[in-house]
Scaffold this motif. Structure first.
Motif, PDB file in Angstrom:
ATOM      1  N   VAL A  47       0.836  -1.205   0.000  1.00 42.61           N
ATOM      2  CA  VAL A  47       0.000   0.000   0.000  1.00 42.61           C
ATOM      3  C   VAL A  47       0.866   1.247   0.000  1.00 42.61           C
ATOM      4  CG1 VAL A  47      -1.734   1.288   1.297  1.00 42.61           C
ATOM      5  CG2 VAL A  47      -1.907  -1.192   1.109  1.00 42.61           C
ATOM      6  N   LEU A  48       1.933   1.228   0.754  1.00 45.42           N
ATOM      7  CA  LEU A  48       2.827   2.395   0.781  1.00 45.42           C
ATOM      8  C   LEU A  48       3.476   2.622  -0.581  1.00 45.42           C
ATOM      9  CD1 LEU A  48       4.552   1.927   4.259  1.00 45.42           C
ATOM     10  CD2 LEU A  48       2.760   3.562   3.628  1.00 45.42           C
ATOM     11  N   VAL A  49       3.825   1.535  -1.267  1.00 46.11           N
ATOM     12  CA  VAL A  49       4.424   1.676  -2.600  1.00 46.11           C
ATOM     13  C   VAL A  49       3.439   2.288  -3.576  1.00 46.11           C
ATOM     14  CG1 VAL A  49       5.331   0.409  -4.592  1.00 46.11           C
ATOM     15  CG2 VAL A  49       6.079  -0.179  -2.281  1.00 46.11           C
ATOM     16  N   VAL A  50       2.189   1.818  -3.515  1.00 42.89           N
ATOM     17  CA  VAL A  50       1.168   2.379  -4.409  1.00 42.89           C
ATOM     18  C   VAL A  50       0.943   3.852  -4.109  1.00 42.89           C
ATOM     19  CG1 VAL A  50      -1.265   2.248  -5.051  1.00 42.89           C
ATOM     20  CG2 VAL A  50       0.057   0.157  -4.761  1.00 42.89           C
ATOM     21  N   VAL A  51       0.861   4.184  -2.832  1.00 41.79           N
ATOM     22  CA  VAL A  51       0.673   5.589  -2.463  1.00 41.79           C
ATOM     23  C   VAL A  51       1.859   6.434  -2.924  1.00 41.79           C
ATOM     24  CG1 VAL A  51       0.449   7.166  -0.518  1.00 41.79           C
ATOM     25  CG2 VAL A  51      -0.856   5.038  -0.542  1.00 41.79           C
ATOM     26  N   ALA A  52       3.073   5.884  -2.803  1.00 36.64           N
ATOM     27  CA  ALA A  52       4.265   6.629  -3.228  1.00 36.64           C
ATOM     28  C   ALA A  52       4.267   6.852  -4.737  1.00 36.64           C
ATOM     29  CB  ALA A  52       5.519   5.883  -2.802  1.00 36.64           C
ATOM     30  N   VAL A  53       3.845   5.816  -5.479  1.00 36.31           N
ATOM     31  CA  VAL A  53       3.785   5.965  -6.933  1.00 36.31           C
ATOM     32  C   VAL A  53       2.760   7.023  -7.319  1.00 36.31           C
ATOM     33  CG1 VAL A  53       3.178   4.808  -9.081  1.00 36.31           C
ATOM     34  CG2 VAL A  53       4.619   3.645  -7.407  1.00 36.31           C
ATOM     35  N   LEU A  54       1.603   6.979  -6.721  1.00 36.30           N
ATOM     36  CA  LEU A  54       0.573   7.984  -7.009  1.00 36.30           C
ATOM     37  C   LEU A  54       1.053   9.384  -6.623  1.00 36.30           C
ATOM     38  CD1 LEU A  54      -2.651   6.101  -5.824  1.00 36.30           C
ATOM     39  CD2 LEU A  54      -1.868   6.477  -8.167  1.00 36.30           C
ATOM     40  N   TYR A  55       1.724   9.468  -5.480  1.00 39.89           N
ATOM     41  CA  TYR A  55       2.246  10.769  -5.041  1.00 39.89           C
ATOM     42  C   TYR A  55       3.274  11.302  -6.040  1.00 39.89           C
ATOM     43  CZ  TYR A  55       4.419  14.257  -2.012  1.00 39.89           C
ATOM     44  OH  TYR A  55       4.909  15.412  -1.502  1.00 39.89           O
ATOM     45  N   GLY A  56       4.143  10.429  -6.531  1.00 41.03           N
ATOM     46  CA  GLY A  56       5.133  10.864  -7.520  1.00 41.03           C
ATOM     47  C   GLY A  56       4.512  11.278  -8.839  1.00 41.03           C
ATOM     48  N   LEU A  57       3.496  10.532  -9.266  1.00 42.02           N
ATOM     49  CA  LEU A  57       2.838  10.887 -10.519  1.00 42.02           C
ATOM     50  C   LEU A  57       2.113  12.212 -10.421  1.00 42.02           C
ATOM     51  CD1 LEU A  57       1.431   7.402 -11.620  1.00 42.02           C
ATOM     52  CD2 LEU A  57       3.416   8.611 -12.542  1.00 42.02           C
ATOM     53  N   LEU A  58       1.526  12.485  -9.274  1.00 39.04           N
ATOM     54  CA  LEU A  58       0.810  13.745  -9.104  1.00 39.04           C
ATOM     55  C   LEU A  58       1.754  14.940  -9.083  1.00 39.04           C
ATOM     56  CD1 LEU A  58      -1.852  12.746  -6.421  1.00 39.04           C
ATOM     57  CD2 LEU A  58      -2.213  13.122  -8.870  1.00 39.04           C
ATOM     58  N   GLY A  59       3.036  14.717  -8.880  1.00 37.56           N
ATOM     59  CA  GLY A  59       3.981  15.824  -8.817  1.00 37.56           C
ATOM     60  C   GLY A  59       4.465  16.319 -10.166  1.00 37.56           C
ATOM     61  N   PRO A  99       7.154  18.244  -5.406  1.00 36.25           N
ATOM     62  CA  PRO A  99       6.407  17.401  -4.455  1.00 36.25           C
ATOM     63  C   PRO A  99       5.038  17.995  -4.145  1.00 36.25           C
ATOM     64  CG  PRO A  99       8.174  18.598  -3.364  1.00 36.25           C
ATOM     65  CD  PRO A  99       8.376  18.799  -4.825  1.00 36.25           C
ATOM     66  N   PRO A 100       3.971  17.255  -4.373  1.00 33.07           N
ATOM     67  CA  PRO A 100       2.635  17.759  -4.043  1.00 33.07           C
ATOM     68  C   PRO A 100       2.495  17.991  -2.545  1.00 33.07           C
ATOM     69  CG  PRO A 100       2.510  15.859  -5.521  1.00 33.07           C
ATOM     70  CD  PRO A 100       3.921  15.939  -5.034  1.00 33.07           C
ATOM     71  N   LEU A 101       1.587  18.881  -2.219  1.00 31.83           N
ATOM     72  CA  LEU A 101       1.276  19.259  -0.838  1.00 31.83           C
ATOM     73  C   LEU A 101       2.413  19.998  -0.151  1.00 31.83           C
ATOM     74  CD1 LEU A 101      -0.541  16.017   0.392  1.00 31.83           C
ATOM     75  CD2 LEU A 101      -1.531  18.044  -0.662  1.00 31.83           C
ATOM     76  N   ILE A 102       3.594  19.989  -0.757  1.00 32.38           N
ATOM     77  CA  ILE A 102       4.733  20.740  -0.210  1.00 32.38           C
ATOM     78  C   ILE A 102       4.988  21.980  -1.048  1.00 32.38           C
ATOM     79  CG2 ILE A 102       7.201  20.668   0.263  1.00 32.38           C
ATOM     80  CD1 ILE A 102       6.921  17.708   0.864  1.00 32.38           C
ATOM     81  N   ASP A 103       4.992  21.787  -2.381  1.00 34.31           N
ATOM     82  CA  ASP A 103       5.172  22.904  -3.301  1.00 34.31           C
ATOM     83  C   ASP A 103       3.830  23.278  -3.908  1.00 34.31           C
ATOM     84  OD1 ASP A 103       7.796  22.704  -2.714  1.00 34.31           O
ATOM     85  OD2 ASP A 103       8.472  22.136  -4.719  1.00 34.31           O
ATOM     86  N   HIS A 104       3.663  24.568  -4.078  1.00 36.46           N
ATOM     87  CA  HIS A 104       2.467  25.083  -4.766  1.00 36.46           C
ATOM     88  C   HIS A 104       2.926  25.788  -6.043  1.00 36.46           C
ATOM     89  CE1 HIS A 104      -1.515  26.733  -5.420  1.00 36.46           C
ATOM     90  NE2 HIS A 104      -0.972  27.935  -5.540  1.00 36.46           N
ATOM     91  N   VAL A 105       2.400  25.356  -7.194  1.00 35.53           N
ATOM     92  CA  VAL A 105       2.831  25.860  -8.493  1.00 35.53           C
ATOM     93  C   VAL A 105       1.723  26.727  -9.093  1.00 35.53           C
ATOM     94  CG1 VAL A 105       3.605  25.259 -10.806  1.00 35.53           C
ATOM     95  CG2 VAL A 105       4.271  23.829  -8.857  1.00 35.53           C
ATOM     96  N   THR A 106       2.099  27.940  -9.521  1.00 37.33           N
ATOM     97  CA  THR A 106       1.159  28.861 -10.172  1.00 37.33           C
ATOM     98  C   THR A 106       1.693  29.174 -11.567  1.00 37.33           C
ATOM     99  OG1 THR A 106       0.556  29.852  -8.048  1.00 37.33           O
ATOM    100  CG2 THR A 106      -0.006  31.083 -10.040  1.00 37.33           C
ATOM    101  N   LYS A 107       0.927  28.801 -12.591  1.00 38.15           N
ATOM    102  CA  LYS A 107       1.324  29.058 -13.973  1.00 38.15           C
ATOM    103  C   LYS A 107       0.792  30.415 -14.420  1.00 38.15           C
ATOM    104  CE  LYS A 107       1.262  24.162 -15.261  1.00 38.15           C
ATOM    105  NZ  LYS A 107       0.686  23.148 -16.192  1.00 38.15           N
ATOM    106  N   VAL A 108       1.655  31.142 -15.166  1.00 34.59           N
ATOM    107  CA  VAL A 108       1.301  32.482 -15.641  1.00 34.59           C
ATOM    108  C   VAL A 108       1.610  32.556 -17.123  1.00 34.59           C
ATOM    109  CG1 VAL A 108       1.747  34.948 -15.421  1.00 34.59           C
ATOM    110  CG2 VAL A 108       1.774  33.503 -13.400  1.00 34.59           C
ATOM    111  N   ASN A 109       0.648  33.042 -17.918  1.00 35.10           N
ATOM    112  CA  ASN A 109       0.843  33.241 -19.354  1.00 35.10           C
ATOM    113  C   ASN A 109       1.633  34.533 -19.569  1.00 35.10           C
ATOM    114  OD1 ASN A 109       0.618  33.628 -22.155  1.00 35.10           O
ATOM    115  ND2 ASN A 109      -1.346  32.570 -22.210  1.00 35.10           N
ATOM    116  N   MET A 110       2.824  34.411 -20.162  1.00 34.34           N
ATOM    117  CA  MET A 110       3.726  35.559 -20.289  1.00 34.34           C
ATOM    118  C   MET A 110       3.564  36.301 -21.609  1.00 34.34           C
ATOM    119  SD  MET A 110       5.359  35.480 -17.436  1.00 34.34           S
ATOM    120  CE  MET A 110       6.748  36.557 -17.733  1.00 34.34           C
ATOM    121  N   THR A 111       2.928  35.700 -22.605  1.00 34.50           N
ATOM    122  CA  THR A 111       2.831  36.329 -23.936  1.00 34.50           C
ATOM    123  C   THR A 111       1.450  36.859 -24.257  1.00 34.50           C
ATOM    124  OG1 THR A 111       2.360  34.187 -24.972  1.00 34.50           O
ATOM    125  CG2 THR A 111       4.673  34.863 -24.819  1.00 34.50           C
ATOM    126  N   GLU A 112       0.467  36.538 -23.488  1.00 32.43           N
ATOM    127  CA  GLU A 112      -0.892  37.002 -23.774  1.00 32.43           C
ATOM    128  C   GLU A 112      -0.993  38.515 -23.561  1.00 32.43           C
ATOM    129  OE1 GLU A 112      -5.509  36.292 -22.261  1.00 32.43           O
ATOM    130  OE2 GLU A 112      -3.826  35.247 -21.305  1.00 32.43           O
TER     131      GLU A 112
END
Length: 382
Positions: A63-75, A105-118
């Motif tokens: 279960v921990l391996v599955v959770v770790a894989v999902l956590y990595g994919l979400l990042g 890393p999810p839940l640790i880093d928060h990513v905000t995307k910004v359109n620079m050319t619009e």
């Protein structure tokens, strides 16, 4: 019917078998059965021994391996070519990611995307006071894009509201230092340029990360209450400009002609001056030559000058008065009449040749010269 009612054979829906006491199901038994099913799903051992003895173990590691894989994919996340991603780690700025595939890393880093050319557009309207204490309705459009993603996301709480407030402030400052006529017609380009410059200074001072591309003063007019009077003033100014243009066109047409005529007169004067000066110089040189000839042969030169003068005078006159020697009568020779008669007679008499006429003319000339010389000698003797 219910499982515990008469005739229901005491069938327990929880899988507890027949119960005679009619009590609630055994929770421990339910947990064991659930564990057995999970072990069967994940390949764990199952059987009556495990169920009875409770010796089966739950595969927490899997279960921990599955959770770790999902956590990595979400990042994993993708940043497009026209975007920048601002990364916050535990609420603090970490870095800015450019285009490409990234992982945080999810839940640790928060990513905000910004359109620079619009290129975005903001529009502002309002009534403003001009330098000459007039009110004008102004419509302004501002085109802008994001230049610094970090400043746009973190430095200002609401960049759009800051942009709107700064636009109103910059526009009112520029309009307040311009006359009504300048805002409406003459200085609209300057108003737009000054507003853009001041607005960019505000954006840089606030650290909004916004870059102003274009500022357009799309509309500027007097208030509706005084629009008719202002239209009359505008029409009068247009007539003034039109008349000035017509006068300038007339001046452009007349002035070159006048300059050409003046230049022609100047060149004619210069030509006349050169002709007179050269003629005077020629006469002076001729006089010097005559003086040298006169000094060598005074009588001959005097005679020649006299004959030339008489010839010139006789050429320009049609009447000759001849003083007859030793007589009181003066002979009058109408040369114009004689010439006409002679030419007519010559034309009438075709047998008279031009050589005869020339010979007669030469004899008369010699006779006149001889008599004139005798008269002068006799006067000298006296």
């Amino acid at each position: 019917m219910a499982w515990n009612e008469p005739g229901g054979n005491n069938k327990d829906p929880w899988g507890g078998g027949n119960r005679n006491d009619g009590g609630p199901p055994d929770l421990d038994e339910l947990l064991r059965k659930l564990q057995q099913k999970l072990n069967g799903l994940f390949g764990g051992g199952s059987g009556s021994g495990g169920a009875a003895g409770g010796s089966g173990k739950f595969p927490w590691s899997l279960v921990l391996v599955v959770v770790a894989v999902l956590y990595g994919l979400l990042g994993f996340y993708q940043v497009n070519a026209n975007e920048s991603a601002v990364v916050l780690r535990l609420g603090k700025y970490h870095n800015t990611q450019t285009a490409g595939l990234h992982w945080n890393p999810p839940l640790i880093d928060h990513v905000t995307k910004v359109n620079m050319t619009e290129v975005r557009t903001e529009r502002t309207t309002g009534q403003m006071l001009t330098e000459d204490a007039s009110i004008v309705d102004v419509v302004l459009q501002v085109q802008w894009h994001i230049d610094d993603a970090e400043s746009y996301v973190l430095r200002v709480r609401d960049p759009l509201k800051s942009l709107q407030g700064a636009t109103d402030s910059a526009l009112r400052h520029v309009v307040g230092s311009t006359t009504l006529n300048g805002v409406i017609s003459q200085d609209r380009t300057r108003v737009s340029a000054d507003t853009q410059k001041r607005l960019q200074e505000y954006m840089d001072m606030y650290q909004t990360g916004i870059r102003i591309d274009v500022v357009n003063l799309t509309d500027a007019k007097a208030p509706r209450e005084v629009q008719d009077a202002f239209d009359d003033v505008t029409k009068a100014r247009e007539d003034e400009v039109r008349l000035q243009n017509e006068a300038q066109a007339y001046a452009n047409q007349v002035i070159p002609v006048a300059r050409g005529q003046a230049q022609r007169i100047i060149e004619e004067a210069e030509g006349y001056k050169s002709r007179v000066v050269e003629s005077a110089r020629g006469e002076a040189a001729r006089f010097d030559q005559l003086l040298a000839a006169y000094q060598q042969a005074p009588n001959v030169t005097r005679e020649r000058l006299y004959l030339d003068a008489v010839q010139q005078i006789m050429t320009n006159t049609s009447k000759v008065m001849v003083d007859v020697k030793d007589g009181s009568n003066m002979m009058y020779l109408p040369l114009d009449k004689l010439g006409v008669g002679s030419s007519s007679q010559v034309m009438q008499r075709k047998d008279v040749s031009p050589e005869v006429v020339d010979e007669v003319y030469q004899r008369i000339t010699d006779r006149l010269r001889t008599e004139s010389a005798k008269n002068r000698r006799s006067q000298n003797v006296r």
